[in-house]
Write a protein that holds these residues in place. Structure first.
Motif, PDB file in Angstrom:
ATOM      1  N   TYR A 147       0.857  -1.177   0.000  1.00  0.00           N
ATOM      2  CA  TYR A 147       0.000   0.000   0.000  1.00  0.00           C
ATOM      3  C   TYR A 147       0.892   1.226   0.000  1.00  0.00           C
ATOM      4  N   GLY A 148       0.703   2.096  -0.971  1.00  0.00           N
ATOM      5  CA  GLY A 148       1.570   3.253  -1.125  1.00  0.00           C
ATOM      6  C   GLY A 148       2.561   2.974  -2.245  1.00  0.00           C
ATOM      7  N   GLU A 149       3.651   3.727  -2.285  1.00  0.00           N
ATOM      8  CA  GLU A 149       4.659   3.557  -3.345  1.00  0.00           C
ATOM      9  C   GLU A 149       5.090   2.102  -3.446  1.00  0.00           C
ATOM     10  N   GLY A 150       5.122   1.596  -4.671  1.00  0.00           N
ATOM     11  CA  GLY A 150       5.517   0.206  -4.891  1.00  0.00           C
ATOM     12  C   GLY A 150       4.370  -0.774  -4.784  1.00  0.00           C
ATOM     13  N   SER A 163      -7.558  -1.712 -14.768  1.00  0.00           N
ATOM     14  CA  SER A 163      -6.476  -2.258 -15.595  1.00  0.00           C
ATOM     15  C   SER A 163      -5.098  -1.818 -15.089  1.00  0.00           C
ATOM     16  N   ALA A 164      -5.052  -0.771 -14.264  1.00  0.00           N
ATOM     17  CA  ALA A 164      -3.778  -0.289 -13.721  1.00  0.00           C
ATOM     18  C   ALA A 164      -3.456  -0.895 -12.351  1.00  0.00           C
ATOM     19  N   TYR A 165      -4.328  -1.750 -11.839  1.00  0.00           N
ATOM     20  CA  TYR A 165      -4.077  -2.382 -10.538  1.00  0.00           C
ATOM     21  C   TYR A 165      -2.755  -3.146 -10.630  1.00  0.00           C
ATOM     22  N   PRO A 166      -1.841  -2.921  -9.701  1.00  0.00           N
ATOM     23  CA  PRO A 166      -0.486  -3.471  -9.826  1.00  0.00           C
ATOM     24  C   PRO A 166      -0.348  -4.950  -9.431  1.00  0.00           C
TER      25      PRO A 166
END
Length: 192
Positions: A147-150, A163-166
Motif C-alpha cells: 500500500y503506497g509507493e511500490g 487495468s492499472a491495478y499493480p
C-alpha cells in the motif's frame, strides 16, 4: 523442483474481474493457483466460475467448508489477498472472520503462512482512521501490505483504473516472500 502453491484470495473490487488473466500469469510464473473469493466477488464472477475452476483445476471457494469436509486444496506456500477491499482489510485486522478468505488469512498469521495483501480502496475510504490502523495492525503481524509507493496507491472516488491495478507487484512480492522463507529453512536445516 516442486510447484509452489499460491492461494489467490480476492474481494469485490473491479480488479477481481481480471482474475482469469492473473491466474494465467501466475501459472506462467510456476505457481499452482487456488482461488478464493468473498461471496460478493464470487457473485460478480459467477458467469466465469466454471472457467476459473477449469483453469486452476480446483474448486473456487467462497464459503467456509463444513467441519466434516476435507480441505480440497493443497497447503499454501503463500497467500495473496488482492484485491483487498476496505471491508476485508478492516475485518482481517479486527479478527472478524465470517468470510472464508478473511478467516483463512487471519488463521494464516498464526500458522506462519506467508501473506501478501494489496488493498484496492479509493482516497475517501483510505482516509477513514480505521483503515490506517488496520494496515498498521496487519503489517505488525507480519503481513506484507503493498500500500503506497511500490504497491496500490488510492485514487479519487469514481476514478478507478482496474487495468492499472499493480498485480505484478503482488505476484513479485509473493515470489520474494517464498524465496526468503525457503532460504531461511535451508539455513536452519544446515545448522541442525
Amino acid at each position: 523442483m516442486t510447484t509452489r502453491v499460491l492461494y489467490l484470495l480476492g474481494s469485490a473490487a473491479p480488479p477481481v474481474l481480471n482474475m482469469a488473466d492473473i491466474i494465467r500469469t501466475a501459472q506462467g510464473e510456476g505457481w499452482d493457483v487456488c482461488l478464493g473469493l468473498t461471496p460478493t466477488a464470487a457473485r460478480w464472477l459467477e458467469p466465469t466460475l466454471s472457467e476459473l475452476e477449469e483453469l486452476t483445476g480446483r474448486s473456487v471457494r467462497s464459503q467456509h467448508r463444513l467441519p466434516s469436509e476435507a480441505d480440497p486444496w493443497p497447503p499454501a506456500d503463500v497467500a495473496v489477498v488482492a484485491p483487498a477491499t476496505f471491508n476485508v482489510i478492516n475485518q482481517w485486522a479486527l479478527g472478524i472472520t465470517d468470510k472464508f478468505i478473511v478467516g483463512f488469512a487471519a488463521e494464516a498469521i498464526g500458522k506462519g503462512i506467508p501473506l501478501v495483501a494489496m488493498p484496492c480502496v479509493n482516497r475517501a475510504l483510505a482516509s477513514h482512521p480505521q483503515f490506517e490502523q488496520s494496515v498498521t495492525t496487519l503489517r505488525g503481524a507480519g503481513v506484507r501490505v503493498l500500500y503506497g509507493e511500490g504497491g496500490f496507491v488510492p485514487n479519487e472516488p469514481g476514478a478507478g483504473r482496474p487495468s492499472a491495478y499493480p498485480w505484478s507487484a503482488a505476484l513479485r512480492e509473493a515470489q520474494h516472500v517464498v524465496s526468503n522463507c525457503s532460504e531461511a529453512r535451508d539455513m536452519l536445516d544446515d545448522t541442525l
